[in-house]
Design an enzyme around this catalytic site. Sequence first.
Site, short mmCIF file in Angstrom:
data_model
loop_
_atom_site.label_atom_id
_atom_site.label_comp_id
_atom_site.label_asym_id
_atom_site.label_seq_id
_atom_site.Cartn_x
_atom_site.Cartn_y
_atom_site.Cartn_z
N HIS A 1 -8.49 1.16 -3.67
CA HIS A 1 -9.35 0.94 -2.49
C HIS A 1 -10.09 2.25 -2.23
O HIS A 1 -9.51 3.21 -1.74
CB HIS A 1 -8.47 0.54 -1.31
CG HIS A 1 -9.22 0.26 -0.05
ND1 HIS A 1 -8.60 0.02 1.15
CD2 HIS A 1 -10.56 0.20 0.21
CE1 HIS A 1 -9.51 -0.20 2.09
NE2 HIS A 1 -10.70 -0.08 1.54
N SER B 1 0.85 -1.19 0.00
CA SER B 1 0.00 0.00 0.00
C SER B 1 0.88 1.24 0.00
O SER B 1 1.67 1.45 0.94
CB SER B 1 -0.89 0.01 1.25
OG SER B 1 -1.34 1.33 1.49
N ASP C 1 -6.38 -6.27 4.89
CA ASP C 1 -5.77 -4.94 4.82
C ASP C 1 -5.77 -4.28 6.19
O ASP C 1 -6.83 -4.04 6.77
CB ASP C 1 -6.61 -4.10 3.82
CG ASP C 1 -6.03 -2.71 3.58
OD1 ASP C 1 -4.91 -2.43 4.03
OD2 ASP C 1 -6.73 -1.91 2.91
N GLY C 2 -4.56 -3.95 6.67
CA GLY C 2 -4.42 -3.18 7.90
C GLY C 2 -3.68 -3.94 8.98
O GLY C 2 -4.10 -5.02 9.38
N MET D 1 -12.24 4.48 -0.29
CA MET D 1 -12.84 4.77 1.02
C MET D 1 -13.47 6.15 0.91
O MET D 1 -13.02 7.13 1.51
CB MET D 1 -11.76 4.72 2.10
CG MET D 1 -11.29 3.31 2.40
SD MET D 1 -9.72 3.27 3.30
CE MET D 1 -8.59 3.42 1.94
N SER E 1 2.93 0.03 6.08
CA SER E 1 4.12 0.33 6.89
C SER E 1 5.08 -0.85 7.00
O SER E 1 6.29 -0.64 7.11
CB SER E 1 3.72 0.86 8.26
OG SER E 1 2.65 0.15 8.79
N MET F 1 -11.20 -5.87 6.11
CA MET F 1 -10.37 -4.87 6.79
C MET F 1 -9.98 -5.41 8.16
O MET F 1 -10.83 -5.83 8.94
CB MET F 1 -11.15 -3.56 6.97
CG MET F 1 -11.42 -2.78 5.69
SD MET F 1 -9.94 -2.35 4.76
CE MET F 1 -9.04 -1.33 5.94
N GLY G 1 -8.92 4.21 7.23
CA GLY G 1 -8.69 5.65 7.37
C GLY G 1 -7.23 6.02 7.60
O GLY G 1 -6.81 7.11 7.22
N PHE G 2 -6.47 5.12 8.18
CA PHE G 2 -5.08 5.46 8.51
C PHE G 2 -4.18 4.24 8.35
O PHE G 2 -4.63 3.10 8.54
CB PHE G 2 -4.97 5.95 9.96
CG PHE G 2 -5.81 7.17 10.22
CD1 PHE G 2 -5.31 8.46 9.98
CD2 PHE G 2 -7.12 7.04 10.67
CE1 PHE G 2 -6.11 9.58 10.18
CE2 PHE G 2 -7.92 8.15 10.88
CZ PHE G 2 -7.42 9.43 10.64
N GLY G 3 -2.93 4.51 8.03
CA GLY G 3 -1.94 3.45 8.01
C GLY G 3 -1.38 3.26 9.42
O GLY G 3 -1.68 4.03 10.34
N MET H 1 -9.08 8.27 0.01
CA MET H 1 -9.92 8.69 1.15
C MET H 1 -10.42 10.11 0.93
O MET H 1 -9.68 10.96 0.41
CB MET H 1 -9.09 8.68 2.43
CG MET H 1 -8.38 7.36 2.68
SD MET H 1 -7.36 7.44 4.16
CE MET H 1 -6.57 5.83 4.12
N ASP I 1 -4.81 3.68 -1.72
CA ASP I 1 -5.87 4.02 -0.77
C ASP I 1 -6.40 5.42 -1.05
O ASP I 1 -5.68 6.41 -0.92
CB ASP I 1 -5.31 3.98 0.66
CG ASP I 1 -5.08 2.55 1.11
OD1 ASP I 1 -6.03 1.76 1.09
OD2 ASP I 1 -3.93 2.23 1.49
N HIS J 1 -1.46 -1.31 -4.17
CA HIS J 1 -2.71 -0.95 -3.50
C HIS J 1 -2.72 0.57 -3.27
O HIS J 1 -1.82 1.12 -2.64
CB HIS J 1 -2.77 -1.71 -2.18
CG HIS J 1 -4.02 -1.54 -1.38
ND1 HIS J 1 -5.12 -2.36 -1.54
CD2 HIS J 1 -4.33 -0.67 -0.39
CE1 HIS J 1 -6.07 -1.99 -0.68
NE2 HIS J 1 -5.62 -0.97 0.04
C1 DX5 Z 1 -6.21 1.77 5.84
C2 DX5 Z 1 -5.78 1.41 4.43
C3 DX5 Z 1 -4.64 0.47 4.38
C4 DX5 Z 1 -3.35 1.01 4.96
C5 DX5 Z 1 -2.63 -0.15 5.57
O1 DX5 Z 1 -7.39 2.48 5.78
O2 DX5 Z 1 -6.85 0.82 3.74
O3 DX5 Z 1 -4.43 0.01 3.05
O4 DX5 Z 1 -2.52 1.61 4.03
O5 DX5 Z 1 -1.53 0.33 6.23
P1 DX5 Z 1 -0.72 -0.56 7.27
O6 DX5 Z 1 -0.24 -1.77 6.52
O7 DX5 Z 1 0.38 0.34 7.71
O8 DX5 Z 1 -1.67 -0.93 8.37
ZN ZN Z 2 -6.41 -0.12 1.80
#
Ligand code: DX5
Ligand code: ZN
Length: 237
Positions: free
Chosen positions: A67, A9, A176-177, A69, A199, A138, A143-145, A38, A36, A34
């Site tokens: 993806h 991602s 994912d996540g 969102m 990450s 999920m 919403g966040f990495g 948002m 993301d 991937h």
């Molecule tokens: C979260 C995203 C993920 C995110 C995953 O809303 O959909 O794709 O980038 O990040 P990590 O692998 O750091 O949890």
């Molecule tokens: Zn994602």
Amino acid sequence: MSSVKLAPSILAADFARLGEQVAEAAEAGADRIHVDVMDGHFVPNLSMGAVVVQSLRRVTPLPLEIHLMISDPDFFLDEFVAAGSDSFLVHWEGNNNLHRTVQRIRTLGKRAGVAINPATPATVLEEIVQDVDQVLVMTVNPGFGHQHFVPTTVPKIGRVRELIERRQPTCELEVDGGIDAATAPLVARAGATVLVAGSAVFGDRDGVAVAMSRLRTAADGTERKTKPAERSAVQRS
Ligand code: DX5
Ligand code: ZN
């Protein structure tokens, strides 16, 4: 032979070196990228739009998986297709016309997937799984990495796997996540076949290639929970 696919991602990538980072991931055997997207409404964060896909399309042959969102994903599909997207993951949550959205993606000639949040049960997929190429479970709230993996999603992945085997065995099961070398074995064993990681790929101080090989080793070192019929078929061969 590797059994899981990896989808790095780019949310966790260094945006000043995005092309380079994607090339590193490709070199290390990424199966797709991937992206993301948002909008600050559907999730409490903003990220990137179709212009990023357009730039990436010029520098990588890898499939670009989007993806979404965002509220009203249908409004943005054409723009993302024109930018060079290959597949779309749209959420079950907040979409009153999910089947229509999926059909539109199909009509545009792209792969379609449905995503479900941690609090959404596997059963909502019952009447849509036969129409999609992928399901995305999920494993954090979107919403966040760099968030903590939600452990209650593991048995749910197992339930989604059962549903897929029963209704649409060719459908991919993606997670994912919070996926890293510690959680990858858990999700792979439960039945996930595609791992999204941000990450754990772009934030590893040892670099993208080492990070991806660590993830693969962790995931592939586990035996997937298979149905008894599959197990005996494997043993026979
Ligand atoms: C979260 C995203 C993920 C995110 C995953 O809303 O959909 O794709 O980038 O990040 P990590 O692998 O750091 O949890
Ligand atoms: Zn994602």
